[in-house]
Design an enzyme around this catalytic site. Structure first.
Site, PDB file in Angstrom:
ATOM      1  N   TYR A 105       0.867  -1.189   0.000  1.00 34.32           N
ATOM      2  CA  TYR A 105       0.000   0.000   0.000  1.00 34.32           C
ATOM      3  C   TYR A 105       0.896   1.230   0.000  1.00 34.32           C
ATOM      4  O   TYR A 105       1.743   1.392   0.877  1.00 34.32           O
ATOM      5  CB  TYR A 105      -0.888  -0.012   1.252  1.00 34.32           C
ATOM      6  CG  TYR A 105      -1.792   1.206   1.361  1.00 34.32           C
ATOM      7  CD1 TYR A 105      -2.820   1.403   0.448  1.00 34.32           C
ATOM      8  CD2 TYR A 105      -1.613   2.154   2.374  1.00 34.32           C
ATOM      9  CE1 TYR A 105      -3.653   2.507   0.534  1.00 34.32           C
ATOM     10  CE2 TYR A 105      -2.454   3.260   2.465  1.00 34.32           C
ATOM     11  CZ  TYR A 105      -3.467   3.428   1.546  1.00 34.32           C
ATOM     12  OH  TYR A 105      -4.297   4.525   1.628  1.00 34.32           O
TER      13      TYR A 105
ATOM     14  N   LYS B  80       3.235  10.013   8.436  1.00 30.74           N
ATOM     15  CA  LYS B  80       2.942   9.679   9.838  1.00 30.74           C
ATOM     16  C   LYS B  80       3.843  10.396  10.850  1.00 30.74           C
ATOM     17  O   LYS B  80       3.527  11.473  11.322  1.00 30.74           O
ATOM     18  CB  LYS B  80       3.028   8.166  10.051  1.00 30.74           C
ATOM     19  CG  LYS B  80       2.062   7.377   9.160  1.00 30.74           C
ATOM     20  CD  LYS B  80       1.913   5.961   9.663  1.00 30.74           C
ATOM     21  CE  LYS B  80       1.369   5.018   8.627  1.00 30.74           C
ATOM     22  NZ  LYS B  80      -0.040   5.166   8.346  1.00 30.74           N
TER      23      LYS B  80
ATOM     24  N   ASP C 178       9.558   4.048   0.299  1.00 25.94           N
ATOM     25  CA  ASP C 178       8.375   4.563   0.986  1.00 25.94           C
ATOM     26  C   ASP C 178       8.584   4.285   2.477  1.00 25.94           C
ATOM     27  O   ASP C 178       8.418   3.166   2.946  1.00 25.94           O
ATOM     28  CB  ASP C 178       7.117   3.855   0.462  1.00 25.94           C
ATOM     29  CG  ASP C 178       5.848   4.349   1.153  1.00 25.94           C
ATOM     30  OD1 ASP C 178       5.963   4.970   2.226  1.00 25.94           O
ATOM     31  OD2 ASP C 178       4.754   4.096   0.629  1.00 25.94           O
TER      32      ASP C 178
HETATM   33  C1  LIG Z   1       3.689   2.461   3.292  1.00 26.83           C
HETATM   34  C2  LIG Z   1       2.629   3.523   3.209  1.00 26.83           C
HETATM   35  N1  LIG Z   1       2.706   4.447   2.220  1.00 26.83           N
HETATM   36  C3  LIG Z   1       1.793   5.425   2.096  1.00 26.83           C
HETATM   37  C4  LIG Z   1       0.743   5.529   2.973  1.00 26.83           C
HETATM   38  C5  LIG Z   1      -0.260   6.630   2.810  1.00 26.83           C
HETATM   39  O1  LIG Z   1      -0.092   7.573   3.818  1.00 26.83           O
HETATM   40  P1  LIG Z   1      -1.315   8.533   4.243  1.00 26.83           P
HETATM   41  O2  LIG Z   1      -2.280   7.679   4.996  1.00 26.83           O
HETATM   42  O3  LIG Z   1      -0.657   9.578   5.108  1.00 26.83           O
HETATM   43  O4  LIG Z   1      -1.870   9.098   2.992  1.00 26.83           O
HETATM   44  C6  LIG Z   1       0.609   4.595   4.007  1.00 26.83           C
HETATM   45  C7  LIG Z   1      -0.501   4.686   4.964  1.00 26.83           C
HETATM   46  O5  LIG Z   1      -0.695   3.906   5.846  1.00 26.83           O
HETATM   47  C8  LIG Z   1       1.581   3.562   4.133  1.00 26.83           C
HETATM   48  O6  LIG Z   1       1.493   2.632   5.092  1.00 26.83           O
END
Ligand SMILES: Cc1ncc(COP(=O)(O)O)c(C=O)c1O
Length: 405
Positions: free
Chosen positions: A170, A293, A265
């Site tokens: 994700y 986060k 990421d």
């Molecule tokens: C690995 C990863 N990338 C991107 C995101 C997206 O972040 P946001 O919820 O701040 O849009 C998440 C969200 O949990 C994530 O776990």
């Protein structure tokens, strides 16, 4: 990995009916106020809750107080908080030393002016102190936005078109990245509402299959080249399919061979596996790093992208450069003083207290405890952790990741 493989080869098992009734009885008798308000929410909020973290069977819990490692719900029940908002609150919930410093900034200038504020720079500087490969940093509003910006930046910098992600991962909900979501090999299964064109230049490689990744890179040569390979360095879905230790180094080599940028990421791992994030943990340097986060210490507007100065030049905005030379990114509330100050003070405090190390030890302890229970009752589960992120998978078709403080 061996134990996970053996676990997933087992047949799925149902939960015992009487045990399930005990759980449901707790919610029915002790959580009436949560039920009442979340039932009402269903009438005004689609699905009743706004984030999948808040889903709970048989109904969501409404939280009234959060303090350190504890949560108190609307009925006055107290819980140990293993979730920690999904990760941002590494110092624990409602951490007073950061709250007080943020309140001072807000008292002086409010949450936003739209103009430059010192804490934008202080945040970029402190990130660079702990993640030297983040030479320049652009604050954005969320992890989703930051991934979107990183992909756009990679395409602009390399002039190439394709993006490869790891199946199941994700990376937020942008059009390009809702592809092969949750379950590897599912391509557009979750892409309802997204036109084919938007995912046409995204590919997924099966988790940790370097041979398949290489084949995709080769194929992409005929499709406009690969602009970026995007990975969660601990493995997709916050490490619920953990990556072998040398995986990231090998992806780095492949990216160099094919002239693609490597995007880490680190929305989940940034400041949490350690202050140097997963790049520090694995000793691998990406070209671009996506943060979310924890980068605002649990305050809103948690996201940003940073990396090599030459690549980050495409993110230049305003008067710095010719028009048309830069990619379009932004956001009225991005880089507001409240979020930047919160991030700066939270990271400073994490460094002062050694919070990621302490949390990592708590993750080790929780995992050992879970493993002891699994062993003594012969349960069909596997527990493991990567620092403070602790995962236990079950042959009952569920998999939990929890974050310890
Ligand atoms: C690995 C990863 N990338 C991107 C995101 C997206 O972040 P946001 O919820 O701040 O849009 C998440 C969200 O949990 C994530 O776990």
């Amino acid at each position: 990995m061996r134990r996970l493989k053996a676990l997933t080869a087992q047949p799925l098992r149902g939960l015992r009916h009487d045990a399930m009734l005990d759980v449901l009885n707790y919610f029915d008798t002790k959580c009436r106020a949560s039920k009442e308000i979340t039932d009402r929410a269903k009438g005004r909020i689609p699905g009743g809750v706004q984030h999948n973290l808040a889903f709970n069977y048989p109904f969501p819990l409404a939280i009234e107080k959060a303090e350190g490692a504890y949560l108190v719900d609307r009925d006055g029940n107290t819980y140990i908080d293993f979730l920690q908002a999904g990760g941002p609150t590494i110092l624990g919930s409602n951490y007073a030393p950061v709250n007080e410093r943020v309140a001072e900034v807000v008292r002086d200038c409010g949450p936003v002016t739209g103009l430059f504020h010192e804490y934008e720079l202080k945040l970029a500087e402190i990130i660079n102190r702990f993640m030297p490969h983040v030479e320049m940093y652009r604050s954005l509003g969320s992890g989703t936005e930051a991934v979107m910006a990183a992909v756009r930046g990679a395409r602009a910098f390399t002039g190439k078109k394709m993006v490869i992600k790891v199946g199941g991962a994700y990376h937020g909900w942008s059009d390009t990245m809702v592809y092969g979501l949750r379950v590897p090999g599912t391509y557009r299964m979750n892409a309802k509402g997204i036109p084919f064109g938007a995912t046409a230049r995204t590919r997924e490689a099966f988790p940790h299959d370097l041979g398949q990744l290489k084949r995709k890179l080769v194929e992409n040569r005929l499709r406009g080249g690969t602009a970026a390979v995007v990975v969660e360095p601990v493995g997709p879905e916050s490490g619920t399919r953990p990556a072998p230790h040398d995986f990231n180094a090998k992806v780095r080599e492949l990216c160099d061979e094919f002239g693609a940028l490597l995007i880490f990421d680190e929305v989940v791992t940034g400041f949490r596996l350690g202050l140097g994030g997963a790049a520090g943990y694995f000793g691998v340097t990406p070209d671009l790093t996506v943060l979310g986060k924890a980068v605002s210490g649990g305050y809103p507007m948690a996201g940003g992208v940073g990396g090599r100065a030459d690549v980050m030049a495409v993110f230049g905005s305003g008067l710095d450069g010719k028009s048309g030379a830069h990619i379009q990114v932004g956001g009225t509330l991005s880089a507001n003083p409240l979020s930047c100050a919160a991030g700066y003070f939270a990271i400073e405090e994490m460094a002062r207290t050694g919070a990621p190390v302490i949390a990592g030890r708590a993750g080790d302890r929780l995992t050992r405890g879970l493993q002891r229970l699994i062993d003594s009752y012969g349960l069909p589960y596997v527990a493991y952790n990567q620092g403070r992120s602790c995962t236990w998978s079950a042959a009952a078709s569920c998999c939990w990741t929890c974050v310890t403080r």
